[in-house]
Design a protein around this motif. Structure first.
Motif, mmCIF file in Angstrom:
data_model
loop_
_atom_site.group_PDB
_atom_site.id
_atom_site.type_symbol
_atom_site.label_atom_id
_atom_site.label_comp_id
_atom_site.label_asym_id
_atom_site.label_seq_id
_atom_site.Cartn_x
_atom_site.Cartn_y
_atom_site.Cartn_z
ATOM 1 N N GLY A 39 40.041 44.293 40.142
ATOM 2 C CA GLY A 39 40.007 43.025 40.866
ATOM 3 C C GLY A 39 38.587 42.560 41.122
ATOM 4 O O GLY A 39 38.265 41.373 40.956
ATOM 5 N N THR A 40 37.725 43.488 41.510
ATOM 6 C CA THR A 40 36.330 43.153 41.789
ATOM 7 C C THR A 40 35.629 42.643 40.535
ATOM 8 O O THR A 40 34.949 41.597 40.556
ATOM 9 N N LEU A 41 35.785 43.359 39.425
ATOM 10 C CA LEU A 41 35.123 42.967 38.179
ATOM 11 C C LEU A 41 35.640 41.620 37.673
ATOM 12 O O LEU A 41 34.861 40.790 37.180
ATOM 13 N N ALA A 42 36.952 41.402 37.780
ATOM 14 C CA ALA A 42 37.516 40.133 37.324
ATOM 15 C C ALA A 42 36.957 38.974 38.145
ATOM 16 O O ALA A 42 36.589 37.920 37.598
ATOM 17 N N ALA A 43 36.901 39.152 39.461
ATOM 18 C CA ALA A 43 36.353 38.091 40.318
ATOM 19 C C ALA A 43 34.876 37.849 40.009
ATOM 20 O O ALA A 43 34.423 36.698 39.954
ATOM 21 N N GLN A 44 34.127 38.909 39.790
ATOM 22 C CA GLN A 44 32.704 38.760 39.481
ATOM 23 C C GLN A 44 32.506 38.040 38.149
ATOM 24 O O GLN A 44 31.619 37.193 38.022
ATOM 25 N N GLN A 45 33.332 38.391 37.155
ATOM 26 C CA GLN A 45 33.247 37.684 35.870
ATOM 27 C C GLN A 45 33.512 36.196 36.036
ATOM 28 O O GLN A 45 32.799 35.352 35.487
#
Length: 346
Positions: free
Chosen positions: A307-313
């Motif tokens: 979730g964190t990586l997707a939001a950051q992307q």
């Protein structure tokens, strides 16, 4: 200041009221509130007036003027599933730091997912995060036609132009099998979810590969698939496993924690002790795993990290970062608890 110099519909203050009370033009007030070219002193004065008036920018109007909505949508298969709740919470945390809000929609059937993607556009959201269980052609086409930047949590074809953050389910099952073999398990059953889903397919492939690596034969009698990745759907599947296998297994790998909890229930009702008679390992390492009796060994597939990586992307893409689009995979981690630990082994 003569607060409330002008009211809009339903008594709500307008940008004109903010401008009048701040002593600036409407254009200057708009720039000040939306990060435009107003001076720091002017921007501070306008923001103070807006706060006193209770003014809230009209998101649709901002979008039509080429601005941003300040809202991201996320489509998940099952909002009640703890793994998606953790994933959603991680996304919300990242968005909040960027002063954006999260709208969550639920859709699982490919046609429903595609329709949900099509409903969202730049007048309602700035970007979209999609978690598709079944990335069929209609879903891929809807992603390609999406009118806002989009990131997928899951697997996409290598040629996909959207960012994606996936879990390594195969490696996760390998961790579970290796651990069970180290605990002395010799006949390991597998309780899956629907095999037409990405996690169902990947975890079954991982199970077969892990058995082969351990020198164990694949026995169809030791594999069942529930109709869904839920506790209720898993109960009859595990009953069927007991019947068709004649209880010949000494360990179970479950495709997620909800299925593993169902296994603990059915085994207990059948008089099969865990971990004494049968070892059990789940997947996802939800918060409930440590609350179960016995506590559940589970493979953490990195729901929060995904979730964190997707939001950051997505946020990087919205800022115009040309390198924001990538395909990342989160490395799984085994969390050992009581349900898989033999007392005579470490």
């Amino acid at each position: 200041m003569a607060l409330g110099a002008e009211q809009g519909m339903a008594g709500l203050p307008t940008i004109t009221a903010v401008a009048q009370d701040a002593g600036v033009s409407v254009a200057t007030a708009s720039r000040a509130l939306h990060g435009g070219g107003a001076s720091a002193a002017t921007a501070e004065r306008v923001r103070l007036v807006a706060e006193q008036l209770g003014y809230r920018p009209n998101a649709v109007a901002r979008a039509l003027q080429g601005g941003t909505i300040g809202q991201i949508a996320m489509i998940v298969p099952d909002a009640a599933n703890p793994v998606y709740a953790r994933m959603t919470s991680a996304v919300q945390h990242e968005l909040a730091a960027d002063d954006r809000h999260l709208l969550v929609a639920q859709a699982q059937d490919p046609a429903d997912v595609a329709a949900a993607i099509g409903r969202f556009g730049p007048s309602t959201i700035d970007g979209l995060i999609v978690v598709p269980l079944r990335p069929e052609q209609q879903v891929l086409e809807a992603l390609d036609a999406a009118r806002v930047p989009t990131v997928v949590i899951g697997s996409l074809p290598p040629t996909a132009v959207h960012g994606a953050v996936g879990a390594d389910s195969r490696a996760g099952v390998q961790l579970a099998i290796d651990h069970l073999v180290a605990q002395g398990a010799q006949r390991i059953a597998f309780v899956n979810g629907p095999v037409d889903t990405t996690p169902g397919r990947m975890r079954l492939e991982g199970y077969r590969l892990a058995l082969d690596a351990a020198g164990m034969d694949f026995d169809p009698a030791h594999v069942v698939a529930a109709d869904d990745f839920t506790h209720a759907a898993a109960l009859p599947a595990i009953d069927a496993l007991l019947e068709r296998s004649a209880r010949s297994f000494d360990a179970i790998v479950a495709a997620n924690d909800l299925i593993a909890f169902a296994a603990l229930r059915v085994l207990s009702d059948a008089g099969i002790a865990v971990p004494g008679d049968c070892l059990v390992v789940g997947m996802d390492d939800t918060e409930l795993a440590q609350m179960a009796i016995p506590s559940l060994t589970s493979v953490d597939l990195g729901a929060e990290a995904r979730g964190t990586l997707a939001a950051q992307q997505l946020l990087a893409s919205l800022r115009g970062d040309a390198d924001a689009i990538s395909h990342a995979t989160v490395v799984p981690r085994l969390v050992v608890r009581e349900s898989s630990t033999r007392r005579d082994r470490p």
